[in-house]
Each structure stands twice: as C-alpha cells, then as structure tokens.
Design a protein around this motif. Structure first.
Motif: not given
Length: 513
Positions: A223-239, A283-291
């Motif tokens: 139903f979609g894709e998830v991307f890593k992004a940097i927003i709001d003063d260099e915060n890493i999030v998942a989109v 959706l902008v979500l907490e980014y969990i780097p290890q997947g």
C-alpha cells in the motif's frame, strides 16, 4: 502555515454489543452514538437530568485539562444509583477542536437517553456514560477547577466564597483570557483539524525525500513506500507515502492517523506528523534505522540475533500489544502483526508499526464483525473464516511471530517433516505432540544448555497463543507474566488449532502480503 486541510475521517467497523442486541457500523457509517437497549431503572426525569448535567460538565471541563481526559461520577438524587462518565480527546489536537468534537458527542448522546448506557465516538474524541461502573471510584477527576461560569453544576450562586476560592477563580479567569487572546491563532487549525506542528506540506516532504528518490527509500509494501528524510532542524524521520491508486489507501491513512496519534509506548512506533494534499497521503513517523525484524531472520542481517536478543524482542512485542489491548483508554486490535511490521531499534528493542488495519474493540464485546483484511499465515481461524475480530486475533499472530523468531523459518514455508506437514504452525504442533519442541529451534541459533528450558517454554507459550477456540488463548497480560516468570498459567495439554486452507482465505478477500 498549514497546507493540509479538510481532514475528515472515521473509525470503521465499530460495533458494540449490549445484552442480546448487536450494533455494527459499517465502512459508510459516520461517527455518532451507540446506545444500550435497556432503559434506566430510576425515574426517567431524574436520571435524564443527572446525565445531561454530568455530560455537559465533562464536555466543558475536558478541553481545559492538560491531558484532555476526565473520568467522574454523579449520584442520582432519587436513589443510590451512581452514573459513571468519561470524556477524552486526542492529545495532539487543539483545545478548540477538542471542544467542538465533545460538543458534537454531547449532542449525539442526547439520543441515548433514557437508556442506561451510551457512547459517542468521533474522530478526535470519545464520550461515554453508564449506570455500570467501568472505572474505579478512586480514579475520578475533580472537575470543579475546570468548570467555567454557567456550567450546569454551578447554576446556583454560592454566597460566602473564601479568599482561597476567589484567588482560584482569578487564576482561572486569567487563564481563560490568555486562551481567548490566542484564539485567533487557532482558527485555521480548527478548520483543518490538524495542529500546525503536526502537519507538513507535500512540497516540504517531497524535498526532504529528494523527490521520493530511490536513494531515500527504506521500505516498500502493498500500500505504499517508506522514505528516510531530514526535516525540522535536522531531525531524521520516516515518511510513509500511501498509494492512492488502491481503493482502501485513504481509509488506511485516516485510520492510522486516528489511532496512533494518541498512543505512545516504547514498543510502538511514534507518529510525528502527517499531510493530505490533493491525492497525496503521507505520514511522518519515528525513524528506526535498523529496519524490520524479518531482515534479521531472512535478510542481510541474518545471524546477528542470539537467543537473548530474540527473547527481548518477543518480550517487547508482548509489551506493545499489552498496551494496545489493555493499558490504553480504548482497546485497539492491530490486526496485522507480522515480522515486517516489527521494527528493531539500535538497542534491539522492537517497535510495532503500520496501524493501517487497526480497529477498536469495545471492552464489553467479545468480538467485532468486520471485513477480512490482513496477511496470510498470521490470521486466526475465527477471523479468517467468520470475520470475528478480537484482541485474540493479535494474540494468535503473536504466537506465529514467536515461532518464526525461534525457528528462523517463515510461517508460509512448506515441507518441514514430510508431505503431511504444510506449514510452520502445523510442524510446531506435531513436534509438541511428540515432545520434540527442541527440533524447532533455528540451527544457526546455537542455543546454550542453560537457555534450552526457556526456549522450550517460549515455544509452548507460542502454541498456547494459537489455540482454538479463541477463548483458550491467554490475554497479553497473561503472556507477559508467563514470559517473565517462565511458568505456565494454564496447566494441562494444549488444544490444537484449526488449520486454514489459504486458498479459501484468498477467495474470501484477504489482502496484504
């Protein structure tokens, strides 16, 4: 500045069972009231007046509390009957939105009177009253400080106010004045239904993900894709970007926002924001780097989880489900618990994600009848064949997840011990019946002797979670206690579940892979 407006959505497939009467609101049903079918036992006029005044007070007081939540009681003067009532708004909405939503809920509940119980459900709030206690008397909120002038309980002038009360009223007056001065800043917020610090423009998220480029993509599903992004003063999030070409994409998006925006737990992925702009749903979500967890069992990170880490992950998922089922104000059934919906953080703590299929289950109802949706291999028999959804559906899926974590095999894998064994669950049950649990363990795991008893007990807990009928399965609080103690709360032989023909489930309309 807000760029995402006209955000309206609903809880789907909400059902409540009062006595012998069941009410099911389907996908096209708007938010509204659900009433019991039994009238109050007290004189109707007296009961109605008490309930109306009580609901009016919690409607006015709740938006003024810090957590937008009130639970309180009131006695019917004609007898000793106590009326229990609660009101709650989603925490990250504005006071104006909370007030407007509760006003609608209050109006809807007027249609329930003089029935013993009523509930009003809307996208940003929930209100309920009942003759029957559904919280402890010592858990009530003192609403007096939050009631403004003109509330139903303060209609009579009180003479001889003390200096302390006068000072309190002065502080409240100053607080109300301050909020009134800020009202102009929240007009656009109230119109859109979103907080400015929770909404993002499509342009902002498009640039943050490098035009949703492949180099930023960290996940992809049906139903979609998830991307890593940097927003709001260099915060890493998942989109998370949903594909609107799918018929249920918008309802999934709205459902996920509505349910997880107010849920916070260390084992649940946090929602940080959202955007709906034209055909774009993000959706902008907490980014969990290890997947996701499946990558540790079957992907490039295979072999990095020893038994201690695997057990910690099992324990953490149980804690997350316990919070959804029993610790939050309403019971939430995730409905799609599987390995790639469990992320793993840097400390190897699991975080449940993807709430697009989640549904509410009233605490006084054994199940909700709903359309089939989920993932083959993880579906409980009663849900796959009858559409009966309860928290025990998550319990069943959790049992399958445990078996996958311990065995290192997918639940849909075939040919375990011969042609008579189709899939992992059936193989695990055959081993259990022969007293050969240990053969299920992943050969790459290298279990040390001192851990074998714990692994075997965990396998038994997994099988306990998959029993049929659903009433035999433990609650998640029982599961957590068994995992903590290593003891079984239900002695005796386990009851083997019904095994499902996947072709039949596909024919019935299950989706997601």
């Amino acid at each position: 500045m807000l760029s995402c407006k006209s955000f309206v959505y609903r809880y789907e497939n909400f059902g409540v069972n009062f006595g012998n009467s069941e009410v099911i609101l389907d996908n096209d049903a708007p938010p509204g009231e659900v009433c019991s079918n039994e009238s109050a036992s007290q004189p109707i006029t007296s009961f109605n007046k008490v309930v109306e005044n009580l609901l009016s007070d919690i409607r006015d007081a709740t938006p003024r509390t810090s957590d937008f939540y009130i639970a309180t009681t009131r006695q019917v003067p004609t007898d000793n009957t106590i009326v229990y009532a609660i009101a709650q708004c989603v925490r990250n909405v504005s006071q104006a939105i909370c007030r407007g939503c509760l006003n609608t809920a209050y109006n809807n509940l007027q249609f329930c009177l003089p029935n013993k119980e009523g509930r009003a459900i809307d996208i940003f709030c929930f209100m309920r009253y009942s003759e029957t206690a559904f919280f402890e008397r010592n858990q009530t909120t003192n609403i007096t400080p939050f009631l403004g002038e003109g509330s139903s309980s303060n209609s009579t002038m009180i003479v001889g106010v003390s200096i302390g009360v006068a000072l309190l009223l002065l502080v409240l007056a100053l607080l109300l004045w301050y909020r009134k001065m800020k009202k102009a800043k929240t007009v656009e917020e109230a119109e859109s239904g979103l907080q400015p610090d929770k909404s993002y423009s499509y342009q902002q998220l498009r640039l943050a993900t490098h035009e949703f480029g492949d180099e930023c993509r960290v996940g992809k599903g049906g139903f979609g894709e998830v991307f890593k992004a940097i927003i709001d003063d260099e915060n890493i999030v998942a989109v998370k970007r949903l594909h609107v070409g799918y018929a249920r994409a918008k309802s999934e998006f709205e459902n996920e926002v509505s349910l997880i925006s107010n849920v916070q737990h260390r084992n649940l992925v946090r929602q940080l924001g959202w955007c709906i702009e034209g055909s774009e749903l993000l959706l902008v979500l907490e980014y969990i780097p290890q997947g996701s967890l499946d990558n540790f069992l079957w992907g490039e990170k295979r072999g990095t989880l020893n038994w201690e880490k695997r057990f910690d992950i099992i324990f953490g998922v149980a804690r997350g489900l316990l919070h959804l089922h029993h610790e939050f104000h309403v019971k939430i059934v995730h409905r799609d618990i599987k390995l790639n919906n469990i992320l793993v953080d840097d400390d190897f703590q699991p975080k449940i994600c993807d709430f697009g299929l989640a549904r509410l289950q009233p605490e006084d109802q054994t199940h909700v009848s709903t359309k089939l949706a989920g993932t083959l291999g993880y579906m409980a028999p009663e849900y796959a064949t009858k559409g009966h959804l309860s928290e025990k559906v998550d319990t069943y899926s959790f049992g399958i997840v445990i078996l996958e974590i311990i065995s290192g095999r997918r639940c849909t894998d075939e040919n375990f011990s011969g042609p008579d064994t189709s899939h992992l669950l059936e193989h695990a049950w055959q081993l259990y019946e022969r007293g050969m649990h240990i053969e299920l363990i992943d050969q790459e795991l290298g279990i040390e002797e001192q851990h074998k008893a714990n692994v075997i007990k965990t396998i038994e807990i997994a099988l306990m979670c998959t029993q049929t009928p659903a009433s035999l399965r433990p609650t998640m609080s029982e599961v957590l206690l068994m995992l903590s103690s290593g003891l079984s709360m239900r002695p005796g032989k386990l009851i083997k579940p019904s095994f499902i023909d996947s072709r039949r489930v596909i024919h019935m309309g299950a989706y997601r892979s």
